[in-house]
Design a protein around this motif. Sequence first.
Motif, PDB file in Angstrom:
ATOM      1  N   PRO A   9       0.131  10.023  16.632  1.00  0.00           N
ATOM      2  CA  PRO A   9      -1.126  10.779  16.971  1.00  0.00           C
ATOM      3  C   PRO A   9      -0.862  11.700  18.023  1.00  0.00           C
ATOM      4  O   PRO A   9      -1.567  13.030  18.237  1.00  0.00           O
ATOM      5  CB  PRO A   9      -1.876   9.439  17.495  1.00  0.00           C
ATOM      6  N   ALA A  10       0.466  11.472  18.591  1.00  0.00           N
ATOM      7  CA  ALA A  10       0.545  12.352  19.830  1.00  0.00           C
ATOM      8  C   ALA A  10       1.118  13.701  19.187  1.00  0.00           C
ATOM      9  O   ALA A  10       1.023  14.788  20.038  1.00  0.00           O
ATOM     10  CB  ALA A  10       1.981  11.826  20.666  1.00  0.00           C
ATOM     11  N   ARG A  11       1.413  14.099  18.124  1.00  0.00           N
ATOM     12  CA  ARG A  11       1.899  15.117  17.490  1.00  0.00           C
ATOM     13  C   ARG A  11       0.722  15.908  17.036  1.00  0.00           C
ATOM     14  O   ARG A  11       0.994  17.057  16.664  1.00  0.00           O
ATOM     15  CB  ARG A  11       2.888  14.828  16.292  1.00  0.00           C
ATOM     16  N   LEU A  12      -0.234  15.331  16.776  1.00  0.00           N
ATOM     17  CA  LEU A  12      -1.481  16.216  16.003  1.00  0.00           C
ATOM     18  C   LEU A  12      -1.773  17.376  16.605  1.00  0.00           C
ATOM     19  O   LEU A  12      -2.011  18.333  16.000  1.00  0.00           O
ATOM     20  CB  LEU A  12      -2.688  15.214  15.921  1.00  0.00           C
ATOM     21  N   ALA A  13      -1.624  17.311  18.026  1.00  0.00           N
ATOM     22  CA  ALA A  13      -2.273  18.533  18.829  1.00  0.00           C
ATOM     23  C   ALA A  13      -1.167  19.660  18.596  1.00  0.00           C
ATOM     24  O   ALA A  13      -1.726  20.933  18.838  1.00  0.00           O
ATOM     25  CB  ALA A  13      -2.570  18.235  20.278  1.00  0.00           C
ATOM     26  N   THR A  14       0.129  19.470  18.323  1.00  0.00           N
ATOM     27  CA  THR A  14       1.070  20.432  18.398  1.00  0.00           C
ATOM     28  C   THR A  14       1.479  20.745  17.033  1.00  0.00           C
ATOM     29  O   THR A  14       2.722  21.395  16.817  1.00  0.00           O
ATOM     30  CB  THR A  14       2.209  19.809  19.063  1.00  0.00           C
ATOM     31  N   ARG A  75       4.066   0.643   3.893  1.00  0.00           N
ATOM     32  CA  ARG A  75       3.527   0.318   5.010  1.00  0.00           C
ATOM     33  C   ARG A  75       4.717   0.521   6.145  1.00  0.00           C
ATOM     34  O   ARG A  75       4.241   0.830   7.388  1.00  0.00           O
ATOM     35  CB  ARG A  75       3.185  -1.383   4.991  1.00  0.00           C
ATOM     36  N   ASP A  76       5.921   0.074   6.031  1.00  0.00           N
ATOM     37  CA  ASP A  76       7.008   0.480   6.777  1.00  0.00           C
ATOM     38  C   ASP A  76       7.006   1.666   7.190  1.00  0.00           C
ATOM     39  O   ASP A  76       7.246   2.228   8.316  1.00  0.00           O
ATOM     40  CB  ASP A  76       8.231   0.063   6.324  1.00  0.00           C
ATOM     41  N   ALA A  77       6.859   2.658   6.307  1.00  0.00           N
ATOM     42  CA  ALA A  77       6.753   4.109   6.639  1.00  0.00           C
ATOM     43  C   ALA A  77       5.670   4.659   7.625  1.00  0.00           C
ATOM     44  O   ALA A  77       5.612   5.273   8.700  1.00  0.00           O
ATOM     45  CB  ALA A  77       6.802   5.130   5.372  1.00  0.00           C
ATOM     46  N   LEU A  78       4.210   3.988   6.957  1.00  0.00           N
ATOM     47  CA  LEU A  78       3.144   4.527   7.654  1.00  0.00           C
ATOM     48  C   LEU A  78       2.709   3.760   8.838  1.00  0.00           C
ATOM     49  O   LEU A  78       2.117   4.538   9.968  1.00  0.00           O
ATOM     50  CB  LEU A  78       1.918   4.362   6.801  1.00  0.00           C
ATOM     51  N   ALA A  79       3.223   2.495   9.103  1.00  0.00           N
ATOM     52  CA  ALA A  79       2.621   1.934  10.265  1.00  0.00           C
ATOM     53  C   ALA A  79       3.177   2.580  11.695  1.00  0.00           C
ATOM     54  O   ALA A  79       2.497   2.739  12.790  1.00  0.00           O
ATOM     55  CB  ALA A  79       3.195   0.236  10.386  1.00  0.00           C
ATOM     56  N   PRO A  80       4.608   3.025  11.722  1.00  0.00           N
ATOM     57  CA  PRO A  80       5.048   3.757  12.956  1.00  0.00           C
ATOM     58  C   PRO A  80       4.436   4.919  13.376  1.00  0.00           C
ATOM     59  O   PRO A  80       4.334   5.411  14.402  1.00  0.00           O
ATOM     60  CB  PRO A  80       6.408   3.876  12.875  1.00  0.00           C
ATOM     61  N   GLN A 103      -1.595  18.946   4.703  1.00  0.00           N
ATOM     62  CA  GLN A 103      -2.796  18.410   5.350  1.00  0.00           C
ATOM     63  C   GLN A 103      -2.296  16.934   5.997  1.00  0.00           C
ATOM     64  O   GLN A 103      -1.937  16.187   5.246  1.00  0.00           O
ATOM     65  CB  GLN A 103      -4.069  18.473   4.623  1.00  0.00           C
ATOM     66  N   VAL A 104      -2.562  16.682   7.152  1.00  0.00           N
ATOM     67  CA  VAL A 104      -2.196  15.545   7.702  1.00  0.00           C
ATOM     68  C   VAL A 104      -3.489  14.621   7.626  1.00  0.00           C
ATOM     69  O   VAL A 104      -4.595  14.889   8.197  1.00  0.00           O
ATOM     70  CB  VAL A 104      -1.712  15.598   9.175  1.00  0.00           C
ATOM     71  N   VAL A 105      -3.576  13.478   6.829  1.00  0.00           N
ATOM     72  CA  VAL A 105      -4.579  12.722   6.827  1.00  0.00           C
ATOM     73  C   VAL A 105      -4.568  11.346   7.696  1.00  0.00           C
ATOM     74  O   VAL A 105      -3.488  10.616   7.829  1.00  0.00           O
ATOM     75  CB  VAL A 105      -4.511  12.180   5.312  1.00  0.00           C
ATOM     76  N   GLY A 106      -5.867  11.096   8.028  1.00  0.00           N
ATOM     77  CA  GLY A 106      -5.917   9.834   9.223  1.00  0.00           C
ATOM     78  C   GLY A 106      -6.511   8.781   8.684  1.00  0.00           C
ATOM     79  O   GLY A 106      -6.768   7.713   9.306  1.00  0.00           O
ATOM     80  N   CYS A 107      -7.428   8.772   7.491  1.00  0.00           N
ATOM     81  CA  CYS A 107      -8.440   7.661   7.134  1.00  0.00           C
ATOM     82  C   CYS A 107      -7.712   6.256   6.719  1.00  0.00           C
ATOM     83  O   CYS A 107      -8.318   5.469   6.947  1.00  0.00           O
ATOM     84  CB  CYS A 107      -9.288   8.127   5.999  1.00  0.00           C
ATOM     85  N   VAL A 108      -6.196   6.424   6.484  1.00  0.00           N
ATOM     86  CA  VAL A 108      -5.552   5.272   6.160  1.00  0.00           C
ATOM     87  C   VAL A 108      -5.347   4.629   7.342  1.00  0.00           C
ATOM     88  O   VAL A 108      -4.333   4.586   7.831  1.00  0.00           O
ATOM     89  CB  VAL A 108      -4.586   5.279   4.970  1.00  0.00           C
ATOM     90  N   HIS A 109      -6.241   3.737   8.210  1.00  0.00           N
ATOM     91  CA  HIS A 109      -5.924   3.645   9.684  1.00  0.00           C
ATOM     92  C   HIS A 109      -5.386   2.177   9.691  1.00  0.00           C
ATOM     93  O   HIS A 109      -4.884   1.543  10.678  1.00  0.00           O
ATOM     94  CB  HIS A 109      -7.317   3.364  10.330  1.00  0.00           C
ATOM     95  N   GLY A 258       7.003  20.494  11.622  1.00  0.00           N
ATOM     96  CA  GLY A 258       7.784  20.251  12.883  1.00  0.00           C
ATOM     97  C   GLY A 258       7.954  19.081  13.372  1.00  0.00           C
ATOM     98  O   GLY A 258       8.472  18.766  14.574  1.00  0.00           O
ATOM     99  N   CYS A 259       7.737  18.101  12.669  1.00  0.00           N
ATOM    100  CA  CYS A 259       7.938  16.542  12.795  1.00  0.00           C
ATOM    101  C   CYS A 259       8.273  15.836  11.486  1.00  0.00           C
ATOM    102  O   CYS A 259       7.856  16.516  10.599  1.00  0.00           O
ATOM    103  CB  CYS A 259       6.863  16.105  13.731  1.00  0.00           C
ATOM    104  N   ARG A 260       8.521  14.661  11.580  1.00  0.00           N
ATOM    105  CA  ARG A 260       9.146  14.080  10.232  1.00  0.00           C
ATOM    106  C   ARG A 260       8.171  13.052  10.104  1.00  0.00           C
ATOM    107  O   ARG A 260       7.844  11.937  10.608  1.00  0.00           O
ATOM    108  CB  ARG A 260      10.482  13.298  10.425  1.00  0.00           C
ATOM    109  N   ASP A 261       7.609  13.129   8.707  1.00  0.00           N
ATOM    110  CA  ASP A 261       6.596  12.126   8.145  1.00  0.00           C
ATOM    111  C   ASP A 261       7.456  11.698   7.177  1.00  0.00           C
ATOM    112  O   ASP A 261       8.061  11.876   6.179  1.00  0.00           O
ATOM    113  CB  ASP A 261       5.518  12.884   7.392  1.00  0.00           C
ATOM    114  N   ALA A 262       7.600  10.078   7.319  1.00  0.00           N
ATOM    115  CA  ALA A 262       8.538   9.393   6.562  1.00  0.00           C
ATOM    116  C   ALA A 262       7.944   9.132   5.316  1.00  0.00           C
ATOM    117  O   ALA A 262       8.577   8.751   4.153  1.00  0.00           O
ATOM    118  CB  ALA A 262       8.646   8.015   7.131  1.00  0.00           C
TER     119      ALA A 262
END
Length: 503
Positions: A9-14, A75-80, A103-109, A258-262
């Motif tokens: 979440p902290a990366r979304l703005a950048t 789950r192991d990739a998405l939870a962090p 596109q970064v997706v946020g609905c799988v909360h 500019g950041c790593r999505d697992a």
Amino acid sequence: MGLVAPLGPARLATLPAGVGRPAYDRAALRSGIVHLGLGAFVRAHLALATEAALNAGADPCWGICGVSLRHADVRDALAPQQGLYTVATRDADDAGRARERLQVVGCVHETLVAPEDPAAVLARIAAPTARIVSLTVTEKGYCRDPADPAQRALHHDHPDIRADLADAAAPRSALGFIVRGLALRRAGGLGGLTLLPLDNLPANGATLHALVLALADRIDTALARWIDTHCSFPASMVDRIVPRTTPADVDAVARGLGCRDAAPVIAEPFFDWAVEECFFAGRPDWPCGSARLVASAEPFERLKLRMVNGAHSCIAYLGAMAGWPTVDAALRQPAMRAFVDALLRDEVVPTLPALPGLDVEAYRASLLQRFANPALAHRTQQIAMDGSQKLPQRLLGTVRDRLAQRQPVSRLAFGLAAWLHHLRGVDERGNRYPIEDPQADALERWRLAAAAAGDAAAEARHWLRFAPVFGDLGGHELLADDIARALGALREKGVAAALAAVA
Ligand code: CS2
């Protein structure tokens, strides 16, 4: 790329300016949708349509709780990353240069792993917030009885179904979680919900309906009646090519973000979803995400299964045998392209019902373009898996319709022969590969017996009696002759030369 900071979440703005991201308050999301089978496909399909609705201001009650039924890796990739992940939509421009949209997706909360915590999964289905349980569990995940010609009967002896019946608190199959979760809803005095299958099965809504009721009936007939009255089962046709993500894809997406999505997902730009409008407890505004609400999904489903998936399976077996590792590489072979074109035009299209507003010629042309997308690298061996579960609805319905009209089926038979050729487990270059199929053992026994039957004609006749796939086609002489001819050609000449002769 190991030093790049992780997505969160902290990366979304950048994120770089062109990257899409959630435009709503993720903290407000609740799990209106419980999704079973958290593979790549759903994250590039249902979740994206839901994300579009949320981005357009939908009620935050439409968050998704994603459930993996087997493995913990997603789950192991998405939870962090607190559920955030990227969809990379890829194709190439006219000059062949790769294009990508992120596109970064946020609905799988929320993400769960069913074997680790079955109680949590049941609790989500039984929660007052749940309104839809959706599924992408692949064809084999429905635990259908291979002996049932209609492919809708429950396989009562399936080990997962036996486990579902044995322990109410720890089901194993998707059906088991649904039925046990609904039993809790009923016991808690809650209403029913919508059960939404998104797999490539014919009449997937009616099929799920029949299977859920069959399992519920084994547990409590009153529960089965309650489900029948309180739940709906809309059928839908889903279409989007989503190849398995590779480590190179992970690195490429990291460069773009500019950041790593697992666990990013790769998809083609094309997206289609025709879903029946019968939602028992509401739905998000999916048309915002290009879904089409229809009265009956059947004609869309037939079009898609026979054209997209039928051709895909043929390309997969032929390509895997010839050493063309991806669908686009296979389509670059002129004989393959000509074969697929002729198969669709001459043998598949004439079996399709008219769909108002559909230009079937344009559909066929755009399908070939989709298959040729060089930016996807969709592996032929990936599509080749589970043939026994796929071929009946992809090729054999078309074969039956053609035979009933006394129309030729030589190209369809060529596709079937390609599957049989592939079952030998070694490609033309001598590379061995495992046969991934829930019927792998039975198929191997049948293959050995077929090979011992004599010449290609006897072999093809033996194969047609493999009822779990060919059903009532056993003993069809014309089809057997076509398959025998194709099998002989594939073996003697090899895929490339045999294709050139049949196209
Ligand atoms: C493919 C499908 O793997 C397969 O069997 O044929 O996943 C195909 O890519 C999708 O159904 C396209 O919508």
